[in-house]
Write a protein that holds these residues in place. Structure first.
Motif, PDB file in Angstrom:
ATOM      1  N   GLY A 225       0.777  -1.236   0.000  1.00 56.31           N
ATOM      2  CA  GLY A 225       0.000   0.000   0.000  1.00 56.31           C
ATOM      3  C   GLY A 225       0.803   1.278   0.000  1.00 56.31           C
ATOM      4  O   GLY A 225       0.253   2.352   0.248  1.00 56.31           O
ATOM      5  N   ARG A 226       2.104   1.178  -0.266  1.00 54.20           N
ATOM      6  CA  ARG A 226       2.942   2.376  -0.365  1.00 54.20           C
ATOM      7  C   ARG A 226       3.849   2.280  -1.572  1.00 54.20           C
ATOM      8  O   ARG A 226       4.142   1.181  -2.031  1.00 54.20           O
ATOM      9  CB  ARG A 226       3.868   2.478   0.853  1.00 54.20           C
ATOM     10  N   ILE A 227       4.382   3.440  -2.012  1.00 58.18           N
ATOM     11  CA  ILE A 227       5.395   3.417  -3.060  1.00 58.18           C
ATOM     12  C   ILE A 227       6.707   3.019  -2.399  1.00 58.18           C
ATOM     13  O   ILE A 227       7.236   3.748  -1.556  1.00 58.18           O
ATOM     14  CB  ILE A 227       5.561   4.806  -3.717  1.00 58.18           C
ATOM     15  N   GLU A 228       7.213   1.845  -2.764  1.00 56.99           N
ATOM     16  CA  GLU A 228       8.462   1.395  -2.145  1.00 56.99           C
ATOM     17  C   GLU A 228       9.665   2.018  -2.843  1.00 56.99           C
ATOM     18  O   GLU A 228      10.637   2.411  -2.222  1.00 56.99           O
ATOM     19  CB  GLU A 228       8.561  -0.126  -2.225  1.00 56.99           C
ATOM     20  N   THR A 229       9.567   2.102  -4.162  1.00 50.95           N
ATOM     21  CA  THR A 229      10.666   2.715  -4.906  1.00 50.95           C
ATOM     22  C   THR A 229      10.133   3.181  -6.254  1.00 50.95           C
ATOM     23  O   THR A 229       9.018   2.838  -6.647  1.00 50.95           O
ATOM     24  CB  THR A 229      11.835   1.720  -5.081  1.00 50.95           C
ATOM     25  N   GLU A 230      10.915   3.995  -6.946  1.00 53.25           N
ATOM     26  CA  GLU A 230      10.553   4.393  -8.306  1.00 53.25           C
ATOM     27  C   GLU A 230      11.833   4.549  -9.103  1.00 53.25           C
ATOM     28  O   GLU A 230      12.882   4.840  -8.528  1.00 53.25           O
ATOM     29  CB  GLU A 230       9.722   5.680  -8.322  1.00 53.25           C
ATOM     30  N   LEU A 231      11.757   4.289 -10.395  1.00 56.49           N
ATOM     31  CA  LEU A 231      12.977   4.417 -11.196  1.00 56.49           C
ATOM     32  C   LEU A 231      12.672   4.724 -12.646  1.00 56.49           C
ATOM     33  O   LEU A 231      11.599   4.395 -13.148  1.00 56.49           O
ATOM     34  CB  LEU A 231      13.837   3.157 -11.095  1.00 56.49           C
ATOM     35  N   ASP A 232      13.630   5.382 -13.286  1.00 57.31           N
ATOM     36  CA  ASP A 232      13.524   5.650 -14.726  1.00 57.31           C
ATOM     37  C   ASP A 232      13.869   4.374 -15.480  1.00 57.31           C
ATOM     38  O   ASP A 232      14.811   3.680 -15.118  1.00 57.31           O
ATOM     39  CB  ASP A 232      14.504   6.760 -15.126  1.00 57.31           C
ATOM     40  N   THR A 233      13.096   4.096 -16.514  1.00 55.22           N
ATOM     41  CA  THR A 233      13.271   2.813 -17.206  1.00 55.22           C
ATOM     42  C   THR A 233      13.834   2.969 -18.605  1.00 55.22           C
ATOM     43  O   THR A 233      13.974   1.979 -19.316  1.00 55.22           O
ATOM     44  CB  THR A 233      11.929   2.072 -17.321  1.00 55.22           C
ATOM     45  N   ASP A 234      14.133   4.191 -19.017  1.00 48.85           N
ATOM     46  CA  ASP A 234      14.581   4.392 -20.400  1.00 48.85           C
ATOM     47  C   ASP A 234      15.770   3.495 -20.727  1.00 48.85           C
ATOM     48  O   ASP A 234      16.797   3.545 -20.064  1.00 48.85           O
ATOM     49  CB  ASP A 234      14.954   5.854 -20.634  1.00 48.85           C
ATOM     50  N   GLY A 235      15.603   2.659 -21.739  1.00 49.40           N
ATOM     51  CA  GLY A 235      16.699   1.824 -22.199  1.00 49.40           C
ATOM     52  C   GLY A 235      16.926   0.569 -21.371  1.00 49.40           C
ATOM     53  O   GLY A 235      17.805  -0.225 -21.685  1.00 49.40           O
ATOM     54  N   LEU A 236      16.148   0.352 -20.303  1.00 53.31           N
ATOM     55  CA  LEU A 236      16.342  -0.844 -19.467  1.00 53.31           C
ATOM     56  C   LEU A 236      15.736  -2.071 -20.138  1.00 53.31           C
ATOM     57  O   LEU A 236      14.640  -1.995 -20.689  1.00 53.31           O
ATOM     58  CB  LEU A 236      15.630  -0.670 -18.124  1.00 53.31           C
ATOM     59  N   ALA A 237      16.429  -3.196 -20.058  1.00 57.56           N
ATOM     60  CA  ALA A 237      15.838  -4.462 -20.494  1.00 57.56           C
ATOM     61  C   ALA A 237      14.898  -4.944 -19.389  1.00 57.56           C
ATOM     62  O   ALA A 237      15.049  -4.565 -18.230  1.00 57.56           O
ATOM     63  CB  ALA A 237      16.937  -5.489 -20.723  1.00 57.56           C
ATOM     64  N   ALA A 238      13.919  -5.791 -19.789  1.00 61.97           N
ATOM     65  CA  ALA A 238      12.937  -6.267 -18.812  1.00 61.97           C
ATOM     66  C   ALA A 238      13.617  -6.978 -17.636  1.00 61.97           C
ATOM     67  O   ALA A 238      13.256  -6.781 -16.473  1.00 61.97           O
ATOM     68  CB  ALA A 238      11.935  -7.188 -19.497  1.00 61.97           C
ATOM     69  N   SER A 239      14.662  -7.789 -17.938  1.00 54.64           N
ATOM     70  CA  SER A 239      15.337  -8.535 -16.865  1.00 54.64           C
ATOM     71  C   SER A 239      16.044  -7.580 -15.898  1.00 54.64           C
ATOM     72  O   SER A 239      16.053  -7.790 -14.684  1.00 54.64           O
ATOM     73  CB  SER A 239      16.343  -9.521 -17.462  1.00 54.64           C
ATOM     74  N   GLU A 240      16.589  -6.509 -16.464  1.00 58.77           N
ATOM     75  CA  GLU A 240      17.274  -5.519 -15.628  1.00 58.77           C
ATOM     76  C   GLU A 240      16.265  -4.800 -14.726  1.00 58.77           C
ATOM     77  O   GLU A 240      16.534  -4.526 -13.556  1.00 58.77           O
ATOM     78  CB  GLU A 240      17.916  -4.482 -16.553  1.00 58.77           C
ATOM     79  N   LEU A 241      15.091  -4.506 -15.305  1.00 56.47           N
ATOM     80  CA  LEU A 241      14.039  -3.835 -14.542  1.00 56.47           C
ATOM     81  C   LEU A 241      13.623  -4.702 -13.349  1.00 56.47           C
ATOM     82  O   LEU A 241      13.537  -4.218 -12.218  1.00 56.47           O
ATOM     83  CB  LEU A 241      12.833  -3.564 -15.441  1.00 56.47           C
ATOM     84  N   VAL A 242      13.415  -5.998 -13.616  1.00 55.21           N
ATOM     85  CA  VAL A 242      13.017  -6.914 -12.549  1.00 55.21           C
ATOM     86  C   VAL A 242      14.083  -6.929 -11.454  1.00 55.21           C
ATOM     87  O   VAL A 242      13.783  -6.825 -10.257  1.00 55.21           O
ATOM     88  CB  VAL A 242      12.779  -8.343 -13.103  1.00 55.21           C
ATOM     89  N   ALA A 243      15.370  -7.002 -11.873  1.00 56.85           N
ATOM     90  CA  ALA A 243      16.466  -7.047 -10.895  1.00 56.85           C
ATOM     91  C   ALA A 243      16.485  -5.774 -10.047  1.00 56.85           C
ATOM     92  O   ALA A 243      16.652  -5.821  -8.828  1.00 56.85           O
ATOM     93  CB  ALA A 243      17.800  -7.221 -11.622  1.00 56.85           C
TER      94      ALA A 243
END
Ligand code: ADP
Length: 246
Positions: A225-243
């Motif tokens: 129920g809270r924002i734990e984190t946020e990040l820019d995803t430009d150019g990230l691969a899906a696997s990198e995003l998950v990590a």
């Protein structure tokens, strides 16, 4: 074209809580959640099942009210508005699309898109003109008189997007819009949503698919129920995003 010069944050939630009572238990669906979207763009919301994603989208769409906290969307303070103003807000200030498309099965694509304008009292010629232009833009110029059951899932979602854009909202909310589509069709829908964001609108999409989230420029991760984190995803691969989100 959306108003990109508006200095006010497009979406701002401050210490928003939403509780549900289940018997003698209280479920904290959102727990003093704060979130700001200050610039137009394509934003993703990810998080485990039960983390509050749907509740958040419902509150932003004014389909439900928070128990605590303040919510501002497209310049409107939702927590202070009366029901009649909220109805106008839902119809004109935001657009919303769903995993199941939510089209009316007995109406043609054209009439589905034009329906919010009919309900708003727009003259027939103007609403037909607007709906036609939007369907053409969605590549559905030859499907306008088809009913939803004669269309593919991807076509139905494009009709739903056209409907959501009818009043040129600054903010478009999307609840798992590719969840019912094969990956190639889903990719096309993500491209359309990206194009809409590049026009100067804000698209906020709930998704559990990392590939879909990488289409967004920025992802918020919800947990408990809270924002734990946020990040820019430009150019990230899906696997990198998950990590990065773990
Ligand atoms: P998500 O979309 O991330 O799966 P939800 O927003 O649907 O999460 O749910 C967050 C929490 O609130 C969950 O624990 C869910 O069971 C609970 N919840 C959601 N809606 C209701 C409701 N109408 N009544 C009771 N509990 C609910």
């Amino acid at each position: 074209m959306a108003d990109t010069d508006n200095p006010v944050s497009l979406i701002e939630l401050d210490a928003v809580s939403k509780h549900y009572r289940l018997g003698d238990q209280t479920v904290r669906a959102l727990d003093r959640l704060s979130l700001t979207v200050a610039k137009p763009g394509f934003y993703g919301i990810m998080g485990p099942s039960g983390s509050g994603k749907s509740t958040l989208l419902h509150l932003l769409a004014a389909l439900d009210q928070p128990d605590e906290g303040t919510i501002r969307v497209a310049g409107e303070h939702l927590h202070t508005m009366q029901e009649s103003a909220l109805t106008a807000f839902r119809r004109k200030k935001i657009g919303i699309i769903f995993q199941q498309f939510n089209l009316i099965p007995t109406l043609s694509a054209l009439d589905n898109v034009a329906l919010p304008a009919l309900l708003d009292g727009m003259p027939a010629a103007e609403r037909t003109e607007r709906a036609t232009a939007l369907l053409e833009r969605m590549g559905l110029g030859d499907r306008m008189h088809h009913r939803p059951d004669a269309m593919s899932g991807g076509e139905q979602q494009r009709v739903a997007i056209a409907r959501a854009l009818l009043f040129e909202p600054q903010v478009l909310l999307a609840d798992e819009p590719t969840g019912n589509l094969d990956s190639a069709t889903g990719e096309r829908i993500l491209q359309l949503l990206g194009d809409i964001a590049r026009e100067g609108r804000t698209v906020l999409m709930v998704t559990h698919e990392p590939t879909a989230a990488t289409a967004c420029g920025h992802v918020f991760l919800l947990r408990d129920g809270r924002i734990e984190t946020e990040l820019d995803t430009d150019g990230l691969a899906a696997s990198e995003l998950v990590a990065r989100l773990q």
